[in-house]
Design a protein around this motif. Structure first.
Motif, PDB file in Angstrom:
ATOM      1  N   GLU A 190      42.506  34.096  31.403  1.00  0.00           N
ATOM      2  CA  GLU A 190      42.127  33.837  32.800  1.00  0.00           C
ATOM      3  C   GLU A 190      41.155  32.661  32.759  1.00  0.00           C
ATOM      4  OE1 GLU A 190      40.783  37.777  33.935  1.00  0.00           O
ATOM      5  OE2 GLU A 190      42.674  38.641  33.263  1.00  0.00           O
ATOM      6  N   GLU A 232      38.734  37.986  41.508  1.00  0.00           N
ATOM      7  CA  GLU A 232      40.046  37.873  40.855  1.00  0.00           C
ATOM      8  C   GLU A 232      40.838  36.775  41.557  1.00  0.00           C
ATOM      9  OE1 GLU A 232      41.717  39.637  38.380  1.00  0.00           O
ATOM     10  OE2 GLU A 232      40.476  41.442  38.057  1.00  0.00           O
ATOM     11  N   HIS A 290      37.333  36.960  37.162  1.00  0.00           N
ATOM     12  CA  HIS A 290      38.654  37.187  36.545  1.00  0.00           C
ATOM     13  C   HIS A 290      39.752  36.412  37.259  1.00  0.00           C
ATOM     14  CE1 HIS A 290      37.823  40.818  33.975  1.00  0.00           C
ATOM     15  NE2 HIS A 290      36.709  40.733  34.679  1.00  0.00           N
ATOM     16  N   GLN A 291      40.960  36.547  36.710  1.00  0.00           N
ATOM     17  CA  GLN A 291      42.169  36.089  37.399  1.00  0.00           C
ATOM     18  C   GLN A 291      43.213  37.205  37.368  1.00  0.00           C
ATOM     19  OE1 GLN A 291      41.670  31.598  35.692  1.00  0.00           O
ATOM     20  NE2 GLN A 291      43.783  32.303  35.900  1.00  0.00           N
ATOM     21  N   HIS A 314      42.451  42.497  25.781  1.00  0.00           N
ATOM     22  CA  HIS A 314      42.214  42.635  27.215  1.00  0.00           C
ATOM     23  C   HIS A 314      41.339  43.857  27.553  1.00  0.00           C
ATOM     24  CE1 HIS A 314      43.422  41.542  31.332  1.00  0.00           C
ATOM     25  NE2 HIS A 314      43.427  42.839  31.590  1.00  0.00           N
ATOM     26  N   HIS A 345      38.183  37.812  29.993  1.00  0.00           N
ATOM     27  CA  HIS A 345      39.626  37.771  29.727  1.00  0.00           C
ATOM     28  C   HIS A 345      40.031  36.324  29.518  1.00  0.00           C
ATOM     29  CE1 HIS A 345      40.269  41.921  31.737  1.00  0.00           C
ATOM     30  NE2 HIS A 345      39.911  42.013  30.469  1.00  0.00           N
TER      31      HIS A 345
HETATM   32 ZN   LIG Z   1      40.722  39.976  33.954  1.00  0.00          ZN
END
Ligand SMILES: [Zn+2]
Length: 887
Positions: free
Chosen positions: A165, A345, A269-270, A236, A162
């Motif tokens: 991110e 995340e 991820h974020q 996404h 992503h």
């Molecule tokens: Zn993500």
């Protein structure tokens, strides 16, 4: 290098993170070029000092990039990252650099293999051990124990799937540098016991788009965030592709996993700024029962090792057991290949790379067993993201290296359990849609599932199967991957509290390929006695072309397969007249359904049909005379428009579908509204296209002129879209697009589903449907084809006289509405209307409340989009005209 396991443990623990200068055992620098199959060449150990000196010449990330990684307002770009990784590999004897392939848009997709020089020198042997443990058929526990003692776990980590991110890919720069250059007992001991497979960016195209855009807009008043899809087709959703495997980047990552059989996949991820500073597993319930319990436990162990690492390092605000579950294979390929999936995340910052500042300590301030220390500060920076994800990574590699025997032996145990599964799925030969069967076999094949083909007709489970039927025995290492894709899902009924609202799944709940693509697969538990052949490639069934018909005859292709639309595109491109029968007809003993395609018997047509039949397995027949039924002639060169607001994922998936089927289409841009009728015959309005996205679009004050195609077209444009239809155009709207069409034409429909989730809830499931296969929209459909439903709409027609309207698809009046997944309050769907075709002025409008083209998964239904977009602009013919083929 030969320190014993027990003594090394304490030393490693003591030296955690300390950079101690020292010499590594050395071989010459190893750089692996080119193809994935190329193997590294290791030179003999010569000069330890020289190797250390060479590694010492690698510039630090700060020196190379000109700023500290993660410092405010700074992002490294892919054009500098790739050469830096190459430089590290060139200068270090611990790092191999490989360009595994090119991305969708031609950027390099790279893999760094990082370990001790000794391990890299015998990498082939270590891969071989891992492959043997992954497929333990014929391996005794004693042999497995020996292999688990001599082998090394493989730890795969990727970042940046992503692209907004941004912190994770930035962090990999520091990881690669540290792993290559740090000489300490800590680092040596990890690299002695582990192979790291590092993909610094799983979506390089997106890193290029987002980071370059960020750099380019510095010092302007424009928004710094790239406003469109950061993966060409799926944006996404690129991490929702792990079972359909449609995109190049998914293929490349699966290819790495199939080759090395990693025990771990860390997927970085974020999340939003207010989320916990870092999430890691354990996940929430449920987990897909096709994931082995050992894999689930190993996931928890590793996630908690990361949590421990963060807490010990004073990194507050980390938590587990929230938001994310372990259910859908769309988000995880690795777990069906016996590796744990570790999702990390981190909380995001402001405008990609600037501090997030709050007036109060950020996030939840209540401590709990899964969120031990709330975050007590009011700012959060990109550098902290880099530090937190780095801590997770180092805690992760440490935990696996220190416990390597268990990781390898448990991996073997999961393989043994897989190989002892019972039963088989049979996909009968000769199904109505050969493309659906081929797509399924391609997915399974890419997923390293063994597929057998019966060499004779046979009976199993009381049913007869013809020669050439496919048999997928489940007692194979990745039988669970096949099983989860072929079976019906029974998602557990999880409520937040008894009588309360549903506990939302993180993503969808169903993935049953036979329902989504339109074929049948039977689970057989008896033993199957027929000779079968293991397939080494997937080929469509052989098609015999008919004898060329007489000049008054025609070629015929059935409407059942969605693969037929690639044939239609080719015919359109060649300007070959194409007709559709408006009703069922017979020719001798053969019956052809409504919607059958009829093509004049020219040499050019034959060539296209022959090539396509060979590639798809779709049968071609010939008629001696054209049948006496009414029908339609497709408009030559039908011009398709696709509404694609900036960053609308479903439009992106539609682009992918159209590209796959070679459809001649164009995105409807803002300046096309001056002449929609001149530019388009049919316009497709997918889920996510709203009145707001059309009228207001992308805010022109925030984006430069290059985005003018996505700027709003105002009320004037909105009216022009309406006029396009009423003056004879075709519009196909589905999902939330049907809502938009309702607003555009004030359609006399009413959404009937209760909005309270305790009463009605359907988060991505397959539902029952009755489809009119005699309607042009439903041509070729199985009349009971399930539909995909993801929080969508179902309607009641409140005024059947406002516009001429036909019901194409509806929910059954009674009975079970759920086919696969999860549904609460299915009775509210009883008798509800889904697909409608309307005459609006002189135009043709088709609306579906459900998402008939969701991520290209439900391709069986997606056929209705094609049907509608070619039918609207077609010329309707009487049976007399039809018999003369419109001449
Ligand atoms: Zn993500």
């Amino acid at each position: 290098m030969t320190i014993s396991e027990s003594s090394s443990l304490s030393r490693r623990t003591l030296l955690r993170g300390a950079a101690v200068a020292g010499a590594a055992a050395a071989t010459a620098t190893v750089v692996r070029p080119g193809a994935a199959s190329a193997q590294p060449v290791a030179a003999p150990a010569l000069d330890v000092q020289a190797a250390a000196e060479r590694a010492a010449t690698i510039p630090t990330p700060e020196k190379y990039f000109g700023f500290r990684i993660g410092s405010d307002g700074n992002l490294a770009t892919w054009d500098k990252m790739v050469p830096y990784f190459k430089l590290i590999a060139d200068s270090s004897n611990r790092v191999l650099f490989e360009e595994v392939g090119k991305t969708t848009e031609g950027n390099p997709y790279i893999l760094l293999t990082i370990s001790s020089p000794n391990n890299l020198a015998k990498l082939d042997q270590l891969i071989e051990i891992n492959s043997r443990l992954a497929d333990p058929r014929g391996l005794s526990p004693t042999e497995a124990e020996k292999l688990a003692s001599t082998g090394k776990p493989f730890y795969m980590v990727y970042a940046g799937i992503h692209s907004t991110e941004v912190g994770n890919s930035q962090a990999t720069i520091e990881w690669a540098y540290r792993l290559a250059t740090e000489h300490s007992d800590y680092m040596d001991s990890i690299l002695d016991d582990l192979i790291i497979l590092m993909v610094p960016c799983q979506n390089p195209d997106g890193l290029v788009k987002v980071n370059d855009y960020f750099v380019k807009t510095a010092g302007t008043n424009y928004s710094r965030t790239y406003p469109d899809l950061y993966q060409k087709y799926c944006g996404h959703d690129d991490n929702r592709d792990w079972f359909m495997l449609t995109q190049v980047e998914s293929h490349l990552a699966a290819q790495i996993q199939n080759k090395y059989h990693p025990q771990v996949l860390q997927d970085s991820h974020q999340a939003g700024s207010g989320a916990p500073r870092m999430f890691t597993p354990p996940y929430l319930s449920p987990y897909d029962p096709n994931i082995d319990p050992i894999t689930v436990q190993q996931t928890d162990v590793l996630g908690l090792a990361m949590q421990r690492g963060m807490t010990a390092a004073g990194m507050k605000g980390a938590g587990w057991g929230m938001t994310y579950d372990y259910w859908t294979p769309s988000r995880q390929y690795c777990v069906y290949h016996n590796a744990v999936r570790i999702l990390t995340e981190a909380a995001s910052v402001t405008n990609l790379a600037y501090p997030f500042v709050s007036t109060r300590p950020i996030g939840n301030q209540e401590s709990s067993i899964s969120f031990i220390e709330p975050y007590d500060r009011t700012t959060w920076t990109l550098r902290q993201i880099v530090d937190y994800v780095g801590q997770c990574f180092y805690s992760g590699i440490e935990a696996v290296a220190y416990d390597k025997f268990n990781w390898l032996y448990n991996f073997y145990r999961v393989g043994v359990k897989g190989a002892n599964r019972t039963g088989a799925y049979i996909i009968a030969a000769g199904q109505r849609d050969p493309q659906a069967v081929k797509d399924t076999l391609d997915i399974l094949f890419r997923g390293a599932v063994e597929i057998h083909q019966a060499q004779a007709a046979f009976t199993a489970g009381g049913k007869q199967y013809p020669t050439g039927s496919y048999v997928i025995f489940l007692n194979q290492p990745y039988g669970g991957f096949a099983k989860t894709l072929l079976e019906k899902q029974n998602y557990p009924h999880l409520l937040q509290y008894p009588g309360g609202p549903p506990q939302r799944p993180y993503d969808v709940t169903a993935q049953t390929l036979p329902m989504m693509l339109g074929f049948t697969a039977d689970l057989v538990t008896d033993s199957i006695s027929v000779s079968t052949k293991l397939l080494t490639e997937i080929k469509p069934p052989q098609i015999t072309m008919p004898t060329p018909p007489s000049p008054t005859g025609a070629y015929v292709i059935g409407p059942e397969s969605y693969g037929v639309y690639r044939i239609i595109s080719r015919l359109q491109k060649q300007g070959i007249a194409t007709f559709r029968a408006g009703a069922q007809f017979t020719d001798g003993a053969r019956t052809f359904p409504a919607g059958t395609f009829i093509v004049p018997p020219t040499d050019a047509a034959r060539q296209i049909l022959q090539d396509q039949a060979r590639d798809t397995g779709i049968p071609v027949s010939a008629l001696s005379a054209v049948p006496p039924v009414a029908g339609a002639q497709l408009k030559a060169g039908t011009k398709i428009g696709l509404l694609k607001p900036a960053n609308n994922i479903q439009s992106g998936w539609l682009m992918f579908m159209f590209d796959q089927y070679e459809v001649d289409y164009k995105i409807v841009e803002a300046n096309d509204y001056d002449n929609l009728s001149g530019r388009f015959d049919a316009i497709v309005m997918p889920h996510g296209v709203s009145r707001n996205s059309i009228v207001n679009g992308l805010n022109r004050n925030n984006y430069p002129q290059e985005w003018s195609w996505a700027f709003g077209v105002g009320e004037d444009g909105w009216n022009k879209l309406r006029n396009f239809v009423t003056s004879g155009g075709t519009l196909i709207a589905f999902g939330s697009g049907s809502n938009t069409a309702q607003q555009l034409f004030e359609l006399p429909i009413e959404s009937i589903l209760p909005s309270e989730e305790t009463v009605f809830y359907c988060p991505g499931s397959l539902l029952s449907q009755e489809i009119d296969a005699n309607d042009p929209v439903g041509y070729g459909m199985n009349p009971k084809n399930p539909v995909w439903f993801d929080g969508d709409r179902a309607y009641r027609l409140i005024d059947p006289n406002k516009y001429p309207v036909k019901v194409v698809a509806k929910y059954p009046d009674s009975g079970e509405q759920l086919q696969s997944g999860w549904l609460i309050g299915g009775e509210h769907l009883n008798g509800a209307v889904n697909g409608l075709s309307w005459t609006v002025g002189s135009g043709y409008l088709v609306t579906f409340g459900s998402e008939i083209a969701f991520r290209t998964w439900n391709r069986g239904e997606g056929k209705m989009v094609f049907n509608a977009m070619y039918h609207g602009p077609s010329q309707k013919l009487t049976s007399e005209q039809f018999q003369r083929l419109g001449r």
